[in-house]
Motif scaffolding. Structure first.
Motif, PDB file in Angstrom:
ATOM      1  N   LEU A 119       0.807  -1.218   0.000  1.00 17.04           N
ATOM      2  CA  LEU A 119       0.000   0.000   0.000  1.00 17.04           C
ATOM      3  C   LEU A 119       0.840   1.269   0.000  1.00 17.04           C
ATOM      4  N   ASP A 120       2.110   1.170   0.358  1.00 13.99           N
ATOM      5  CA  ASP A 120       2.949   2.355   0.483  1.00 13.99           C
ATOM      6  C   ASP A 120       4.031   2.449  -0.583  1.00 13.99           C
ATOM      7  N   THR A 121       3.843   1.700  -1.664  1.00 13.77           N
ATOM      8  CA  THR A 121       4.764   1.742  -2.801  1.00 13.77           C
ATOM      9  C   THR A 121       4.207   2.665  -3.883  1.00 13.77           C
ATOM     10  N   ASP A 122       5.066   3.357  -4.587  1.00  9.08           N
ATOM     11  CA  ASP A 122       4.680   4.215  -5.710  1.00  9.08           C
ATOM     12  C   ASP A 122       3.811   3.403  -6.683  1.00  9.08           C
ATOM     13  N   VAL A 123       2.630   3.909  -6.995  1.00  3.76           N
ATOM     14  CA  VAL A 123       1.732   3.161  -7.886  1.00  3.76           C
ATOM     15  C   VAL A 123       2.336   2.953  -9.260  1.00  3.76           C
ATOM     16  N   ASN A 124       3.288   3.792  -9.651  1.00  6.97           N
ATOM     17  CA  ASN A 124       3.920   3.605 -10.958  1.00  6.97           C
ATOM     18  C   ASN A 124       4.626   2.258 -11.066  1.00  6.97           C
ATOM     19  N   THR A 125       4.966   1.687  -9.915  1.00  5.19           N
ATOM     20  CA  THR A 125       5.582   0.355  -9.893  1.00  5.19           C
ATOM     21  C   THR A 125       4.657  -0.682 -10.508  1.00  5.19           C
ATOM     22  N   TYR A 126       3.350  -0.450 -10.402  1.00  3.65           N
ATOM     23  CA  TYR A 126       2.367  -1.433 -10.839  1.00  3.65           C
ATOM     24  C   TYR A 126       1.714  -1.081 -12.173  1.00  3.65           C
ATOM     25  N   LEU A 127       2.187  -0.028 -12.829  1.00 10.55           N
ATOM     26  CA  LEU A 127       1.619   0.390 -14.115  1.00 10.55           C
ATOM     27  C   LEU A 127       2.566  -0.005 -15.244  1.00 10.55           C
ATOM     28  N   LYS A 128       1.987  -0.478 -16.354  1.00 14.62           N
ATOM     29  CA  LYS A 128       2.804  -1.043 -17.426  1.00 14.62           C
ATOM     30  C   LYS A 128       2.968  -0.125 -18.629  1.00 14.62           C
ATOM     31  N   ILE A 141       2.468   8.976  -5.463  1.00 14.96           N
ATOM     32  CA  ILE A 141       1.139   8.521  -5.021  1.00 14.96           C
ATOM     33  C   ILE A 141       1.199   7.030  -4.745  1.00 14.96           C
ATOM     34  N   THR A 142       0.606   6.620  -3.642  1.00 11.92           N
ATOM     35  CA  THR A 142       0.557   5.205  -3.266  1.00 11.92           C
ATOM     36  C   THR A 142      -0.888   4.733  -3.217  1.00 11.92           C
ATOM     37  N   LYS A 168     -18.815   4.080 -27.626  1.00 12.58           N
ATOM     38  CA  LYS A 168     -17.897   5.194 -27.403  1.00 12.58           C
ATOM     39  C   LYS A 168     -16.953   4.944 -26.230  1.00 12.58           C
ATOM     40  N   ALA A 169     -17.119   3.811 -25.568  1.00 12.78           N
ATOM     41  CA  ALA A 169     -16.270   3.493 -24.420  1.00 12.78           C
ATOM     42  C   ALA A 169     -14.908   2.992 -24.888  1.00 12.78           C
ATOM     43  N   ILE A 170     -13.893   3.263 -24.085  1.00 10.49           N
ATOM     44  CA  ILE A 170     -12.558   2.736 -24.354  1.00 10.49           C
ATOM     45  C   ILE A 170     -12.137   1.873 -23.176  1.00 10.49           C
ATOM     46  N   SER A 171     -11.076   1.131 -23.344  1.00  9.81           N
ATOM     47  CA  SER A 171     -10.651   0.194 -22.304  1.00  9.81           C
ATOM     48  C   SER A 171     -10.212   0.946 -21.051  1.00  9.81           C
ATOM     49  N   LEU A 172     -10.229   0.233 -19.935  1.00  9.89           N
ATOM     50  CA  LEU A 172      -9.797   0.803 -18.658  1.00  9.89           C
ATOM     51  C   LEU A 172      -8.372   1.321 -18.757  1.00  9.89           C
ATOM     52  N   ARG A 173      -7.483   0.550 -19.341  1.00  7.43           N
ATOM     53  CA  ARG A 173      -6.078   0.963 -19.467  1.00  7.43           C
ATOM     54  C   ARG A 173      -5.956   2.243 -20.288  1.00  7.43           C
ATOM     55  N   ASP A 174      -6.633   2.285 -21.432  1.00  7.38           N
ATOM     56  CA  ASP A 174      -6.546   3.471 -22.292  1.00  7.38           C
ATOM     57  C   ASP A 174      -7.171   4.691 -21.626  1.00  7.38           C
ATOM     58  N   ALA A 175      -8.267   4.471 -20.897  1.00  8.50           N
ATOM     59  CA  ALA A 175      -8.937   5.593 -20.219  1.00  8.50           C
ATOM     60  C   ALA A 175      -8.046   6.175 -19.129  1.00  8.50           C
ATOM     61  N   MET A 176      -7.346   5.316 -18.401  1.00 11.94           N
ATOM     62  CA  MET A 176      -6.479   5.810 -17.334  1.00 11.94           C
ATOM     63  C   MET A 176      -5.322   6.638 -17.890  1.00 11.94           C
ATOM     64  N   GLU A 177      -4.863   6.290 -19.071  1.00  6.93           N
ATOM     65  CA  GLU A 177      -3.803   7.074 -19.697  1.00  6.93           C
ATOM     66  C   GLU A 177      -4.353   8.364 -20.299  1.00  6.93           C
ATOM     67  N   LEU A 203      -7.247  -1.024 -12.310  1.00  7.36           N
ATOM     68  CA  LEU A 203      -6.267  -1.384 -13.346  1.00  7.36           C
ATOM     69  C   LEU A 203      -5.076  -2.097 -12.713  1.00  7.36           C
ATOM     70  N   ILE A 204      -4.660  -1.625 -11.549  1.00  5.68           N
ATOM     71  CA  ILE A 204      -3.534  -2.269 -10.856  1.00  5.68           C
ATOM     72  C   ILE A 204      -3.898  -3.700 -10.454  1.00  5.68           C
ATOM     73  N   VAL A 205      -5.119  -3.913  -9.994  1.00  6.35           N
ATOM     74  CA  VAL A 205      -5.588  -5.270  -9.677  1.00  6.35           C
ATOM     75  C   VAL A 205      -5.462  -6.159 -10.907  1.00  6.35           C
ATOM     76  N   SER A 206      -5.884  -5.638 -12.044  1.00  7.04           N
ATOM     77  CA  SER A 206      -5.803  -6.407 -13.289  1.00  7.04           C
ATOM     78  C   SER A 206      -4.352  -6.684 -13.675  1.00  7.04           C
TER      79      SER A 206
END
Length: 646
Positions: A119-128, A141-142, A168-177, A203-206
């Motif tokens: 929970l206290d790690t930079d979320v960027n660690t979990y983004l691809k 941000i954690t 008109k919806a886009i994927s979760l990954r694309d929306a987060m970016e 997205l991180i869970v996925s």
């Protein structure tokens, strides 16, 4: 015959309820009253039917969990008015909105207890495929920030958070970016509710599980809890389509069916569809230390329907952040509230047509979930839980004493306060004009807190802490290192702190100058109409200057006129469709008005330099220029100038 029997049955239940109420006055235990289905049903029937009718809510559902079982569950109104289908609590699905986030947080905590997340790690660690921008170097941000709504993101969602067309919806990954919001505060400083943060957690869970978010929840939460009528899928799976309650708006004296709301691109923040009994199963797991049907392990092994370890549940439901220890704060994902001295953890949720609330009371071993539809269904939902506690856990309202010297310090708190949950970088910023909370001293040694059309008096009960006069609501003020009041938070909204706004952010300041400017611009156009012949005969230089004033006034007036037209035609679809072509045409006016306004200011300099007219006429001309200058600032400051909707 059916109606007559129904009425007689209802009267019988009310009679039973009344008898038990009288018995309670003679020592009948609260637990015994809650355990009696007739008492509970008569209470809920009375309050719900009244408020559904008053607020034009066509359907609702409720479940009450008490001591390891569902004591009461019931549907109200119609799942489908046209087809005459009634709501059934364990079959009819509602949209719980942001109550969905609790399932996202639960998934995060499952992976955390497995050692796959910190929970206290930079979320960027979990983004691809992208990274959260490093706006505050050394302050990443954690997930703890996200779960406590303190990541420091601005808010947004116009045209992409809740839409009506799945194509008109886009994927979760694309929306987060694509829709990554600006960071406007360092993390861990201010609470500002964030749908983006919740979706990012999904997205991180996925990413960590290697599964789609929806598949993960189905396998590791829905199936273990026997939540057979719950899904995050949009559109709904075929086998559940016929269970969905229709969303209605009350328009022109009748209920109008609305399209199924699509939250696909931000699914983990609010895309769930579920029944009240399924949510009750989820509540039971948290009341039972993470296990749906039991609190303990057998022979050292977990139950197959355990979704979290007991220690994880305790960690998750313990306060993790608060602006003031004297008012509720944030647990991990769940937020706290206090009603009649009872600490509740839970979450509310709203879509446009569904309004829900889940409250879990660990001390009294109970939970309530309610969801009501209709554009005013939120008013019904907001009443249920407080009314339940007033009935079954009543407390006497203490008489508050008023400090006779409070007026000496009342002005410290006076001002307008805006929520940090706001937009700062796009055209959505202008919505802040109508969202201020005003605090003014009263003549009775209290403060008056006004939001919209509602105003209440609050009495000082401790340093920087106030309680509603004749009520239980509390607010706390924050001060900076110089002892100046710079923030405020409602005890009922621990996830949305406020800051004290500067004068130019106030609605009154802006509307005062807008009103004055409109009057001046109208005066220019009216003067042109009745002095047309004089205008035509002006010398070339003077006519040129006058023309600049006419064009600038006309374009600024055009902004207001076409704004009314555009919002009248497309205002209802603004949230789901975003900026429509008509609105894009409207937003050309600020650009043109800024250009001509700048030229008008230049012409004022020329008029005074060359002394075209007498002083009074030059002053009038300069007032027009000052109004143009204000409008240029207005367009720029509130992000109306340019293409701030892209």
């Amino acid at each position: 015959m059916f109606n007559k029997e129904k009425i007689m049955l209802k009267q019988f239940k009310i009679l039973i309820y009344t008898l038990f109420l009288l018995n309670s006055l003679n020592g009948f235990q609260i637990s015994d009253r809650i355990n009696n289905p007739d008492i509970v049903e008569a209470f809920f029937d009375g309050i719900i039917s009244t408020h559904m009718k008053e607020n034009k809510s066509p359907s609702g559902t409720i479940s009450l969990v008490y001591r390891d079982r569902i004591i009461f569950s019931k549907g109200y109104g119609y799942q489908d008015i046209e087809k005459n289908i009634l709501v059934v609590a364990d079959q009819t699905m509602f949209r719980p909105g942001s109550v969905s986030k609790l399932f996202t947080w639960t998934a995060v905590m499952q992976l955390k207890e497995q050692g796959k997340l910190n929970l206290d790690t930079d979320v960027n660690t979990y983004l691809k495929t992208f990274k959260i921008k490093d706006t505050y170097p050394g302050q990443p941000i954690t997930l703890r920030h996200i779960l406590t709504h303190t990541p420091g993101f601005e808010d947004g969602g116009l045209g992409y958070l809740i839409i009506s067309d799945i194509d008109k919806a886009i994927s979760l990954r694309d929306a987060m970016e694509k829709y990554q919001p600006k960071r406007v505060n360092p993390p861990g400083v201010h609470t500002a509710y964030s749908n983006y943060g919740a979706a990012l957690a999904g997205l991180i869970v996925s990413n960590i599980s290697g599964m789609s978010f929806n598949d993960y929840l189905k396998k590791y939460i829905f199936e273990p809890l026997n939540m057979n009528h719950s899904t995050f899928e949009e559109p709904l799976p075929k086998e559940l389509e016929n269970n969905m309650a229709v969303g209605y708006a009350y328009e022109k004296g009748r209920f109008t069916a609305k399209p199924f709301e699509i939250i696909y691109s931000f699914g983990p923040a609010g895309a769930m569809s579920t029944t009240s009994t399924d949510i009750a199963n989820f509540s039971l797991a948290f009341l039972n230390g993470g296990s749906y049907q039991g609190k303990y392990n057998v022979d050292g092994k977990n139950y197959t329907n355990r979704i979290l370890q007991e220690a994880t549940v305790t960690e998750m439901l313990t306060q993790n952040f608060s602006h003031d220890s004297r008012i509720p704060g944030m647990a991990l994902g769940f937020y706290e509230s206090v009603i009649n001295g009872n600490r509740l953890v839970g979450h509310g949720g709203n879509t446009q047509y569904f309004h829900s609330n889940l409250a879990i009371d660990l001390e009294n071993d109970l939970a309530i979930f309610v969801s009501f539809s209709g554009t005013a269904g939120a008013k019904v939902t907001s009443i249920i839980v407080p009314a339940f506690y007033n009935e079954f856990f009543p407390v006497d309202l203490a008489l508050l004493s008023i400090s006779e010297d409070f007026n000496e310090r009342a002005n410290r708190y006076a001002g307008s306060y805006l929520f940090w949950r706001s937009n700062f970088s796009t055209i959505e910023k202008v919505l802040n004009l109508g969202g201020a909370v005003k605090v003014t001293p009263s003549s009775e040694n209290t403060i008056i807190v006004s939001m919209g059309d509602e105003s209440s008096q609050f009495i000082e009960i401790d340093e920087n802490l106030f309680q509603k006069r004749g009520g239980k609501a509390k607010i706390a003020f924050q001060e900076n290192e110089n002892g100046e009041i710079n923030g405020m938070i409602f005890g009922s909204l621990p996830f949305m702190s406020m800051y004290k706004a500067s004068m130019w952010k106030n609605q009154s300041f802006n509307f005062l100058f807008i009103g004055f400017s409109v009057i001046v611009f109208l005066g220019v156009m009216l003067r042109l109409a009745y002095q047309w012949s004089i205008y035509r005969s002006l010398p070339k230089e003077e006519k040129h200057a006058t023309t600049s004033a006419i064009v600038a006034a006309g374009l600024n007036l055009g902004f207001f006129i076409f704004g009314i037209i555009a919002l009248t035609i497309d205002g209802d679809t603004l949230g789901s469709e975003g900026i429509t072509p008509l609105m894009k045409f409207w937003l050309l006016f600020p650009i043109l008005a800024t250009i001509t306004g700048g030229y008008q200011i230049y012409q004022s300099v020329i008029v005074w330099k060359n002394n075209y007219w007498g002083n009074w006429k030059k002053i009038r001309f300069s007032i027009i220029s000052l109004c143009c200058l204000f409008m240029i600032w207005f367009y720029y400051y509130w992000n109306i100038l340019g293409f701030n909707y892209l």
